[in-house]
Design a protein around this motif. Sequence first.
Motif, PDB file in Angstrom:
ATOM      1  N   ARG A  10      14.783  -0.336   4.364  1.00 33.25           N
ATOM      2  CA  ARG A  10      13.587   0.237   4.982  1.00 33.25           C
ATOM      3  C   ARG A  10      13.545   1.712   4.627  1.00 33.25           C
ATOM      4  N   CYS A  60      11.489   5.435   5.385  1.00 35.51           N
ATOM      5  CA  CYS A  60      10.529   6.234   6.139  1.00 35.51           C
ATOM      6  C   CYS A  60      10.264   7.491   5.320  1.00 35.51           C
ATOM      7  N   PHE A  79       8.774  11.090   5.425  1.00 36.58           N
ATOM      8  CA  PHE A  79       8.427  12.094   6.425  1.00 36.58           C
ATOM      9  C   PHE A  79       7.537  13.166   5.812  1.00 36.58           C
ATOM     10  N   ILE A 119       7.033  10.814  10.790  1.00 30.64           N
ATOM     11  CA  ILE A 119       6.979   9.696   9.850  1.00 30.64           C
ATOM     12  C   ILE A 119       5.538   9.523   9.392  1.00 30.64           C
ATOM     13  N   GLU A 170       4.838   7.437   6.668  1.00 28.91           N
ATOM     14  CA  GLU A 170       4.713   6.039   6.270  1.00 28.91           C
ATOM     15  C   GLU A 170       6.094   5.408   6.278  1.00 28.91           C
ATOM     16  N   GLN A 171       6.157   4.138   6.628  1.00 29.72           N
ATOM     17  CA  GLN A 171       7.418   3.407   6.551  1.00 29.72           C
ATOM     18  C   GLN A 171       7.144   1.993   6.094  1.00 29.72           C
ATOM     19  N   THR A 173       1.901  10.147   0.815  1.00 31.55           N
ATOM     20  CA  THR A 173       2.965   9.401   0.141  1.00 31.55           C
ATOM     21  C   THR A 173       2.584   9.157  -1.312  1.00 31.55           C
TER      22      THR A 173
END
Length: 122
Positions: A84, A86, A88, A93, A95-96, A111
Amino acid sequence: MVGMIDKKDQHPARLSGGQQQRVAIARALAMRPKVMLFDEVTSALDPEVIGEVTNVIKDLVPKHKLTMLMVTHQMGFARDISDRICFFYGGKIEEQNTPEELFTNPQSKRTQQFLSAVKAAD
């Protein structure tokens, strides 16, 4: 545990950067943590040594049932080691997702910008 039995009698100053990282991992494991935080664990290492440290970290999960949090700017390492990710931005956060989804189909504009800049730098 970290593949350095042959260095057991060496003074720490005589170890390479990657070997010193592996010793630090072993020292942390001696406390039997449930969670480990790695902050830029590969930042000062050459590509071959990054592979060695990555293998040590990957071996820890099944053997020690650890949760590991990695802070890194090395996108290849993040993609290779994570289940997973993340991303920042501004201390939050942005997007993850799974590595596959985040790298191939990022949803956040920020992102997308970051990953485009990383690709351009490669």
